[in-house]
Design a protein around this motif. Structure first.
Motif, mmCIF file in Angstrom:
data_model
loop_
_atom_site.group_PDB
_atom_site.id
_atom_site.type_symbol
_atom_site.label_atom_id
_atom_site.label_comp_id
_atom_site.label_asym_id
_atom_site.label_seq_id
_atom_site.Cartn_x
_atom_site.Cartn_y
_atom_site.Cartn_z
ATOM 1 N N ARG A 83 0.850 -1.181 0.000
ATOM 2 C CA ARG A 83 0.000 0.000 0.000
ATOM 3 C C ARG A 83 0.889 1.234 0.000
ATOM 4 N NH1 ARG A 83 -1.619 -2.440 4.537
ATOM 5 N NH2 ARG A 83 -1.411 -0.553 5.812
ATOM 6 N N PRO A 84 0.448 2.319 -0.630
ATOM 7 C CA PRO A 84 1.287 3.521 -0.674
ATOM 8 C C PRO A 84 1.406 4.177 0.696
ATOM 9 C CG PRO A 84 -0.877 3.979 -1.600
ATOM 10 C CD PRO A 84 -0.830 2.501 -1.355
ATOM 11 N N TYR A 85 2.453 4.965 0.831
ATOM 12 C CA TYR A 85 2.679 5.774 2.025
ATOM 13 C C TYR A 85 2.493 7.234 1.641
ATOM 14 C CZ TYR A 85 4.863 1.704 4.232
ATOM 15 O OH TYR A 85 5.108 0.457 4.770
ATOM 16 N N TRP A 86 1.792 7.982 2.474
ATOM 17 C CA TRP A 86 1.577 9.389 2.194
ATOM 18 C C TRP A 86 2.347 10.239 3.191
ATOM 19 C CZ3 TRP A 86 0.101 9.834 -2.439
ATOM 20 C CH2 TRP A 86 -0.734 8.859 -2.997
ATOM 21 N N PRO A 87 2.875 11.359 2.746
ATOM 22 C CA PRO A 87 3.706 12.178 3.642
ATOM 23 C C PRO A 87 2.914 12.734 4.822
ATOM 24 C CG PRO A 87 3.212 13.377 1.620
ATOM 25 C CD PRO A 87 2.746 11.966 1.411
ATOM 26 N N ARG A 88 3.607 12.807 5.941
ATOM 27 C CA ARG A 88 3.034 13.393 7.144
ATOM 28 C C ARG A 88 4.017 14.409 7.703
ATOM 29 N NH1 ARG A 88 0.790 8.130 10.609
ATOM 30 N NH2 ARG A 88 -0.765 7.424 9.088
ATOM 31 N N GLY A 89 3.537 15.257 8.581
ATOM 32 C CA GLY A 89 4.416 16.181 9.286
ATOM 33 C C GLY A 89 5.208 17.076 8.347
ATOM 34 N N LEU A 90 6.544 17.091 8.540
ATOM 35 C CA LEU A 90 7.423 17.938 7.744
ATOM 36 C C LEU A 90 7.355 17.586 6.268
ATOM 37 C CD1 LEU A 90 9.566 20.191 7.880
ATOM 38 C CD2 LEU A 90 11.303 18.402 8.179
ATOM 39 N N GLY A 91 7.223 16.288 5.962
ATOM 40 C CA GLY A 91 7.130 15.878 4.568
ATOM 41 C C GLY A 91 5.885 16.426 3.890
ATOM 42 N N ARG A 92 4.764 16.402 4.588
ATOM 43 C CA ARG A 92 3.520 16.935 4.007
ATOM 44 C C ARG A 92 3.606 18.443 3.808
ATOM 45 N NH1 ARG A 92 -1.493 15.447 2.937
ATOM 46 N NH2 ARG A 92 -3.206 16.917 3.180
ATOM 47 N N LEU A 93 4.191 19.134 4.789
ATOM 48 C CA LEU A 93 4.372 20.573 4.638
ATOM 49 C C LEU A 93 5.252 20.891 3.440
ATOM 50 C CD1 LEU A 93 4.843 21.736 8.350
ATOM 51 C CD2 LEU A 93 2.882 22.185 6.857
ATOM 52 N N ALA A 94 6.290 20.060 3.219
ATOM 53 C CA ALA A 94 7.182 20.280 2.080
ATOM 54 C C ALA A 94 6.437 20.132 0.760
ATOM 55 C CB ALA A 94 8.357 19.302 2.141
ATOM 56 N N VAL A 95 5.634 19.076 0.644
ATOM 57 C CA VAL A 95 4.899 18.841 -0.601
ATOM 58 C C VAL A 95 3.933 19.980 -0.896
ATOM 59 C CG1 VAL A 95 3.235 17.329 -1.740
ATOM 60 C CG2 VAL A 95 5.121 16.345 -0.450
ATOM 61 N N LEU A 96 3.238 20.442 0.141
ATOM 62 C CA LEU A 96 2.230 21.476 -0.057
ATOM 63 C C LEU A 96 2.821 22.875 -0.143
ATOM 64 C CD1 LEU A 96 -0.523 20.199 2.413
ATOM 65 C CD2 LEU A 96 -0.451 19.939 -0.077
ATOM 66 N N GLY A 97 3.898 23.128 0.625
ATOM 67 C CA GLY A 97 4.379 24.489 0.765
ATOM 68 C C GLY A 97 5.606 24.875 -0.021
ATOM 69 N N LEU A 98 6.453 23.908 -0.374
ATOM 70 C CA LEU A 98 7.715 24.272 -1.018
ATOM 71 C C LEU A 98 7.540 25.037 -2.339
ATOM 72 C CD1 LEU A 98 10.182 21.306 -0.359
ATOM 73 C CD2 LEU A 98 10.300 23.650 0.500
ATOM 74 N N PRO A 99 6.538 24.709 -3.169
ATOM 75 C CA PRO A 99 6.389 25.495 -4.399
ATOM 76 C C PRO A 99 6.214 26.995 -4.160
ATOM 77 C CG PRO A 99 5.091 23.502 -4.543
ATOM 78 C CD PRO A 99 5.582 23.590 -3.122
ATOM 79 N N LEU A 100 5.779 27.362 -2.960
ATOM 80 C CA LEU A 100 5.603 28.782 -2.650
ATOM 81 C C LEU A 100 6.939 29.474 -2.380
ATOM 82 C CD1 LEU A 100 2.543 28.475 -0.222
ATOM 83 C CD2 LEU A 100 2.507 28.987 -2.684
ATOM 84 N N PHE A 101 7.947 28.695 -1.993
ATOM 85 C CA PHE A 101 9.221 29.275 -1.566
ATOM 86 C C PHE A 101 10.386 28.940 -2.498
ATOM 87 C CE2 PHE A 101 6.618 28.406 2.196
ATOM 88 C CZ PHE A 101 6.524 29.684 2.725
ATOM 89 N N ILE A 102 10.181 27.991 -3.402
ATOM 90 C CA ILE A 102 11.265 27.554 -4.278
ATOM 91 C C ILE A 102 11.132 28.224 -5.638
ATOM 92 C CG2 ILE A 102 12.207 25.590 -5.528
ATOM 93 C CD1 ILE A 102 11.715 23.872 -3.172
#
Length: 299
Positions: free
Chosen positions: A133-152
């Protein structure tokens, strides 16, 4: 200018990579034998790159549980590959809004995005094929997926692309022909390595081309903030949930993995070439260097 790369070279490199894409690209839906039977004697990752290899927990595990742990670690890595390539495509597509749509550089960026879309399909198919089964990001990983495009932006896009691609690429090259590896996994890795080689060349050339032109503030911002990749990757490689799915005490397994010299050697190996390149182009700044070293990616 770093490596003597000019704007005209940018188009030359892109044109060459486009030619390579025509000659050596794959369609995983048909280029992998998804119906081939799995061999219960083989692992889904070679022993030497499994995070618990050599630990006390590993020595007590029967073959069946070691195989299950290798299944879960592979599913975890493939899941991370899916959300990373999703993130990369969003950044590349956004930056294309400011590029010349007639340029070979733009055309190769679009070609790479097509490759990454097929890779996401390939990773998802493989997770399903091995019965995981797939694993979905949590915590810092989830913030990175959702937020990094705003800062990179700008140089950080290429640094992030290299961090996401090169560590896995180095490890795949090391293990894809291992005798104990399931053939379907070996085939997936060979396809991925072939196409990722072009993506890595593209990102390296772009970063090297622009490195000497960076404003001091952008160099400091990118060169120091990229250290966030170290705890992200360590958290990924020692995901507590994959140990629990393999029937282990997640907390204890994570502790032993993070103190495992075999695991630390594998992470240093995966980062070695990228670390040298980032040093050469002046992007390894003090904060990020300290973070990569603290988390075991640098000696």
């Amino acid at each position: 200018m770093a490596d003597g790369i000019t704007t005209s070279d940018r188009e030359t490199v892109a044109a060459r990579l486009l030619g390579g894409s025509v000659k050596r690209s794959y369609e995983p839906v048909v280029d992998i034998d998804w119906d081939a039977p799995l061999d219960p004697a083989k692992l889904f990752l070679p022993e030497k790159v499994i995070s618990l290899y050599g630990t006390e927990l590993w020595r007590r595990m029967p073959h069946e549980q070691r195989r299950e742990l290798s299944r879960q670690e592979l599913a975890n890595v493939l899941s991370a590959g899916i959300w990373f390539e999703n993130l990369l495509n969003r950044m590349l597509l956004r930056d294309l809004l400011g590029e010349d749509p007639t340029a070979r550089h733009s055309h190769y960026a679009l070609t790479e995005m097509g490759d990454e879309c097929r890779h996401m399909v390939m990773f998802g198919r493989l997770i399903d094929r091995i019965g995981a089964r797939p694993y979905w990001p949590r915590g810092l990983g989830r913030l990175a997926v959702l937020g990094l495009p705003l800062f990179i932006h700008r140089s950080f896009v290429w640094v992030a692309a290299l961090i996401g691609e090169e560590i896995f690429d180095a490890l795949q090259r090391r293990i894809m022909d291992a005798d104990e590896l399931e053939p379907v996994v070996s085939r997936m890795m060979r396809i991925h390595v072939t196409e990722e080689a072009r993506h890595i060349r593209f990102a390296r050339e772009e970063l090297a081309r622009t490195a000497d032109e960076l404003h001091w503030l952008e160099r400091q911002y990118t060169g120091n903030l990229m250290g966030i990749g170290a705890p992200l990757f360590t958290g990924l490689f020692t995901n507590r949930r994959m140990y629990e799915r393999a029937g282990l005490d997640g907390k204890e397994a994570k502790r032993q993995a993070r103190n495992n010299p075999h695991f630390l050697e594998a992470t240093r190996y995966g980062f070695a070439s990228l670390g040298r390149f980032l040093d050469e182009v002046g992007m390894m700044q003090p904060v990020s260097r300290a973070m990569w070293r603290h988390w075991g990616f640098l000696p």
